[in-house]
Design a protein around this motif. Sequence first.
Motif, short mmCIF file in Angstrom:
data_model
loop_
_atom_site.label_atom_id
_atom_site.label_comp_id
_atom_site.label_asym_id
_atom_site.label_seq_id
_atom_site.Cartn_x
_atom_site.Cartn_y
_atom_site.Cartn_z
N GLU A 95 0.83 -1.22 0.00
CA GLU A 95 0.00 0.00 0.00
C GLU A 95 0.85 1.26 0.00
OE1 GLU A 95 -2.90 2.64 2.88
OE2 GLU A 95 -1.88 0.87 3.67
N ASP A 97 0.19 4.82 1.34
CA ASP A 97 -0.85 5.44 2.16
C ASP A 97 -1.08 6.89 1.77
OD1 ASP A 97 1.05 7.06 3.42
OD2 ASP A 97 1.01 5.97 5.32
N ARG A 103 3.50 0.80 2.83
CA ARG A 103 3.08 -0.03 3.95
C ARG A 103 2.84 -1.47 3.50
NH1 ARG A 103 2.95 3.16 8.80
NH2 ARG A 103 2.07 5.21 8.31
N ASN A 104 3.08 -2.38 4.43
CA ASN A 104 2.68 -3.77 4.26
C ASN A 104 1.36 -3.92 5.01
OD1 ASN A 104 2.33 -6.55 4.32
ND2 ASN A 104 4.50 -7.00 4.66
N SER A 105 0.26 -3.96 4.29
CA SER A 105 -1.06 -3.80 4.90
C SER A 105 -1.96 -5.00 4.67
CB SER A 105 -1.74 -2.54 4.34
OG SER A 105 -0.97 -1.39 4.59
N ARG A 119 -1.95 -1.74 9.12
CA ARG A 119 -0.58 -1.68 8.64
C ARG A 119 0.32 -2.50 9.56
NH1 ARG A 119 -2.88 3.94 7.40
NH2 ARG A 119 -3.26 3.70 5.16
N PHE A 131 9.29 -0.82 3.90
CA PHE A 131 8.03 -0.42 4.51
C PHE A 131 8.23 0.42 5.76
CE2 PHE A 131 7.14 -4.71 2.66
CZ PHE A 131 6.30 -4.28 1.64
N GLY A 134 3.43 0.05 10.91
CA GLY A 134 2.24 0.65 11.51
C GLY A 134 2.45 0.92 12.98
#
Length: 294
Positions: A95, A97, A103-105, A119, A131, A134
């Motif tokens: 992702e 954002d 992000r790894n979501s 996230r 990444f 989160g």
Amino acid sequence: MAFLNDGTTRIACAQLTLRVGDPVANRAAAREAIEHAAEAGAKVVVLPELSNSGYVFRDAAEASSLAEPLDGPTVTGWIALARRHRLIVVGGLCERDEDGLIRNSAVLVDPQGLRAVYRKAHLFGDEHQFFVPGAELPPVIDTSVGRIGLLVCYDQEFPEWVRTLALGGADLLCVPVNWPLFPRPAGERPGEVIRVQANAAINRMFVAVCDRSASLAERDVPWTGGSVVVDLDGYPVAGPATETGDELLLADCALATARDKRLGEHNDVLADRRPELYRSIIGSVKDSAKEEAQ
């Protein structure tokens, strides 16, 4: 809740062959798997981690080039399928954002649209190169089948992080993963699967983990292919996956039973906690980490 005739909900884990850098083929594979799961009566479909992009990036630039916003083709495609088949999709996403961070979501979509994005907080291996982690607690979403929590892969290796979802009322934990293959003794199931079973049992909630296919290594990284659905006693009810290629695991789970945390007449896995004791332990760990950093 959307139940089968016996009060259960059919959960599907769609173990897929993914190819790094080929989002069109990856989206097509996910779409086909969701269609097959719908034909099989599934109401929740879980897809692997980073389903749009693949995992083993050459560098941060490649990860960035494959990242999508939440209104990109992957998530909008999943929403369309969720509406068409009246089901829930949980899938992993590379992702970009709203601030442009990669992000790894994991996302959860249903016929209403995008319901939640999580996230990954605990990055594995060299993921820090690609990444931003989160920094928010994982969500628990009220859905048509029950309360669903989200994590991504390495997150579920941290019992205290998993426990937050049980405390949040999750009936089912869905975890997109990409498990690299590690050595293990002959005849043993993957250690990752064992830890999933432990998390399910100690929290008395269902856990559905969707891995990628083991049939195709990615830039010399082999995969476990260990997708599994585990019940609230810690026993697999589908899997671990046995096929090296793509596989659709199906399990009928009475999700509402996860709200009963009792163990026999005298015990309850949540009510028996002693958090006043744990605070002192957590504090000492933090203090030790600060001392080491200094």
